[in-house]
Design an enzyme around this catalytic site. Sequence first.
Site, mmCIF file in Angstrom:
data_model
loop_
_atom_site.group_PDB
_atom_site.id
_atom_site.type_symbol
_atom_site.label_atom_id
_atom_site.label_comp_id
_atom_site.label_asym_id
_atom_site.label_seq_id
_atom_site.Cartn_x
_atom_site.Cartn_y
_atom_site.Cartn_z
ATOM 1 C CE LYS A 190 20.650 0.885 1.937
ATOM 2 N NZ LYS A 190 22.054 -0.100 1.728
ATOM 3 C CB CYS A 195 22.721 -10.777 15.071
ATOM 4 S SG CYS A 195 21.216 -11.645 14.709
ATOM 5 C CD GLU A 237 27.725 -7.890 16.292
ATOM 6 O OE1 GLU A 237 27.782 -6.530 16.070
ATOM 7 O OE2 GLU A 237 26.810 -8.269 16.382
ATOM 8 C CD GLU A 254 14.896 -7.601 15.875
ATOM 9 O OE1 GLU A 254 15.858 -7.857 16.671
ATOM 10 O OE2 GLU A 254 13.857 -7.765 15.972
HETATM 11 P P1 NAD Z 1 25.066 -2.058 9.056
HETATM 12 O O1 NAD Z 1 24.687 -1.287 10.136
HETATM 13 O O2 NAD Z 1 26.507 -1.710 8.531
HETATM 14 O O3 NAD Z 1 24.410 -1.788 7.796
HETATM 15 C C1 NAD Z 1 23.001 -2.460 7.767
HETATM 16 C C2 NAD Z 1 22.182 -1.546 6.619
HETATM 17 O O4 NAD Z 1 22.064 -0.156 7.022
HETATM 18 C C3 NAD Z 1 22.887 -1.420 5.286
HETATM 19 O O5 NAD Z 1 21.873 -1.496 4.200
HETATM 20 C C4 NAD Z 1 23.494 -0.220 5.046
HETATM 21 O O6 NAD Z 1 23.777 0.399 3.895
HETATM 22 C C5 NAD Z 1 22.532 0.750 5.981
HETATM 23 N N1 NAD Z 1 22.860 2.057 6.554
HETATM 24 C C6 NAD Z 1 24.320 2.125 7.044
HETATM 25 N N2 NAD Z 1 24.486 3.406 7.458
HETATM 26 C C7 NAD Z 1 23.226 3.790 7.261
HETATM 27 C C8 NAD Z 1 22.599 5.110 7.245
HETATM 28 N N3 NAD Z 1 23.220 6.306 8.099
HETATM 29 N N4 NAD Z 1 21.408 5.354 7.246
HETATM 30 C C9 NAD Z 1 20.664 4.631 6.644
HETATM 31 N N5 NAD Z 1 21.166 3.344 6.226
HETATM 32 C C10 NAD Z 1 22.461 3.001 6.874
HETATM 33 O O7 NAD Z 1 25.267 -3.243 9.436
HETATM 34 P P2 NAD Z 1 25.963 -4.610 8.526
HETATM 35 O O8 NAD Z 1 27.282 -4.622 8.885
HETATM 36 O O9 NAD Z 1 25.224 -4.727 7.191
HETATM 37 O O10 NAD Z 1 25.472 -5.875 9.527
HETATM 38 C C11 NAD Z 1 26.155 -6.582 10.495
HETATM 39 C C12 NAD Z 1 25.514 -6.091 11.768
HETATM 40 O O11 NAD Z 1 23.981 -6.193 11.897
HETATM 41 C C13 NAD Z 1 26.159 -6.668 13.147
HETATM 42 O O12 NAD Z 1 25.950 -5.686 13.946
HETATM 43 C C14 NAD Z 1 24.729 -7.778 13.456
HETATM 44 O O13 NAD Z 1 24.926 -8.066 14.797
HETATM 45 C C15 NAD Z 1 23.610 -6.878 12.880
HETATM 46 N N6 NAD Z 1 22.465 -7.733 12.813
HETATM 47 C C16 NAD Z 1 21.712 -8.152 13.564
HETATM 48 C C17 NAD Z 1 20.664 -8.891 13.599
HETATM 49 C C18 NAD Z 1 19.488 -8.873 14.472
HETATM 50 O O14 NAD Z 1 18.427 -9.730 14.361
HETATM 51 N N7 NAD Z 1 19.459 -8.340 15.959
HETATM 52 C C19 NAD Z 1 20.431 -9.662 12.471
HETATM 53 C C20 NAD Z 1 21.390 -9.625 11.446
HETATM 54 C C21 NAD Z 1 22.597 -8.979 11.650
HETATM 55 O O1 6OD Z 2 15.405 -16.237 12.930
HETATM 56 C C1 6OD Z 2 15.294 -14.884 12.543
HETATM 57 O O2 6OD Z 2 13.812 -14.604 12.484
HETATM 58 C C2 6OD Z 2 16.119 -13.910 12.679
HETATM 59 N N1 6OD Z 2 15.817 -12.581 12.619
HETATM 60 C C3 6OD Z 2 17.395 -14.161 12.679
HETATM 61 C C4 6OD Z 2 18.387 -12.988 12.739
HETATM 62 C C5 6OD Z 2 19.832 -13.793 12.808
HETATM 63 C C6 6OD Z 2 20.826 -12.557 12.780
HETATM 64 O O3 6OD Z 2 21.946 -12.682 12.027
#
Ligand code: NAD
Ligand code: 6OD
Length: 486
Positions: A181, A291, A390, A257
């Site tokens: 998804k 992130c 964030e 993550e």
């Molecule tokens: P988000 O949590 O809004 O959405 C992520 C995914 O979850 C989307 O596909 C969304 O449709 C789905 N989703 C949302 N609500 C849901 C629910 N109730 N049940 C199931 N699925 C649901 O995040 P975003 O805005 O797409 O991404 C940005 C965030 O992601 C930032 O906080 C960023 O730090 C984090 N992020 C973390 C990492 C990591 O490796 N730690 C990597 C990339 C992004």
């Molecule tokens: O490098 C990776 O494997 C990884 N998961 C990076 C994540 C970046 C976040 O936005």
Amino acid sequence: MEPTQFKPVDCLHFINGQFVSSLDGKTFDNINPSTEQVLGTVAEGGAAEIHLAVKAAKKALKGPWMKMGANERVAILRKVGDLILARQDQLAALESMDTGKPIWLSGSIDIPRSAYNFHFFSDYIRTITTETTQMDNIALNYAVRSPLGVIGLINPWNLPLLLLTWKLAPALAAGNTVVMKPAELTPMTATVLAEICRDAGIPDGVVNLVHGFGPNSAGAALVEHPDVNAISFTGETSTGKVIMASASKTLKRLSYELGGKNPNIIFADSNMDEVIETTLKSSFINQGEVCLCGSRIYVERSAYQGFLDKFVAKSRELVVGDPFEPTTKVGALISEEHYERVMGYIELAVEEGGTILLGGKRPEGLDKGYYLEPTIITGLNRDCRVVQEEIFGPVVTVIPFDSEDDLLDQVNDTQYGLSATVWTNDLRRAHRVAGQIEAGIVWVNTWFLRDLRTPFGGVKQSGIGREGGLHSFEFYSELKNICIKL
Ligand code: NAD
Ligand code: 6OD
């Protein structure tokens, strides 16, 4: 300007080896954040489409993917990587249209790394061993590893293909079937990936894709589905909390993550040219929508003003604009809603007593698209929301520190714990400080340098579990111990 040779794609679901519309024909528009124009339509899935996808994935657990020998599976996964590379230019263009990120970034990092995720995990299959434990002459124990079953992969919009393949490749390598998804804002490369998986010879039903929204929609239905054994989720911490509550009803295994508010720590003895060059990236690459971005910059007081002068001057030179112009360093933010959110934090910074040293506004002449100048804020302290929360945009705070104790106290005063960077030429200090930072990943004198065998993930509210190498296999497989009485 978009490269004319690659047109945006309309996005259908991919269920049981077929591209299909939603049962009720529902779609939503896919918007290009750099032009605000409609790129195309996306099938809007919900519980019904998720159910069909999970059914196909469950059936495929008994099919050829399970019976296939390792050599054949390795070859197919390698081919997925090869086909991503073969379509690299198209995928990079689609990724930049969907996200607003510069084309050089999609082309040089996101897409090659997506191919490498498949090449890496296909090679990794051959290194997997399990333990044997002998109990004197009484018994011999050995562990066998089997797939977990149907895995739900839920992804964010910032590195769409890179992060999707980072989950899909090990999930498949470990022998599972999946329902993906992707984020509703970035559906295009996931759609092409489904086609690539089919073309590489992955049997029907093994890889399924359902587009749609999260809450009360496709995402929620995937988490709730009783036949889904695990959810691998990357996204916001707040979403992770909702998913955990819902997944508890069927006791699913979860890999998380989540968000970060990562410190970038600069001691006065570090090489300032290197610091500035890398800090420009760790602050503003991908519009700060990574992130791992080091959005909280801490500088030892004796180097504070010198750093700021250079950092502001160099940040001012970064070209903001059209993702398809080769000179662009900072593209458009992902959506209007996100743009308003980030701008809200800039207003809040002023209310909290901060000074906007650079940026904080839309660049002149860019009236369409969600563009924001690189933004540098000073004068805030640790309690400010802008320092604690964030923002996920091209916005950093810079704060001076006086001692290691003062520094560590501030750095660890956050709910997050994803990553950190420490700049110093003092070896003992590097180890000492790195050891005390509460984060899953600490870089010393670098940023985002990745070896895919290493554990990747966050502590505190930045994540649960680790991805990478064996850690990914541990998540995506089940171990059974067999005990033979001798
Ligand atoms: P988000 O949590 O809004 O959405 C992520 C995914 O979850 C989307 O596909 C969304 O449709 C789905 N989703 C949302 N609500 C849901 C629910 N109730 N049940 C199931 N699925 C649901 O995040 P975003 O805005 O797409 O991404 C940005 C965030 O992601 C930032 O906080 C960023 O730090 C984090 N992020 C973390 C990492 C990591 O490796 N730690 C990597 C990339 C992004
Ligand atoms: O490098 C990776 O494997 C990884 N998961 C990076 C994540 C970046 C976040 O936005």
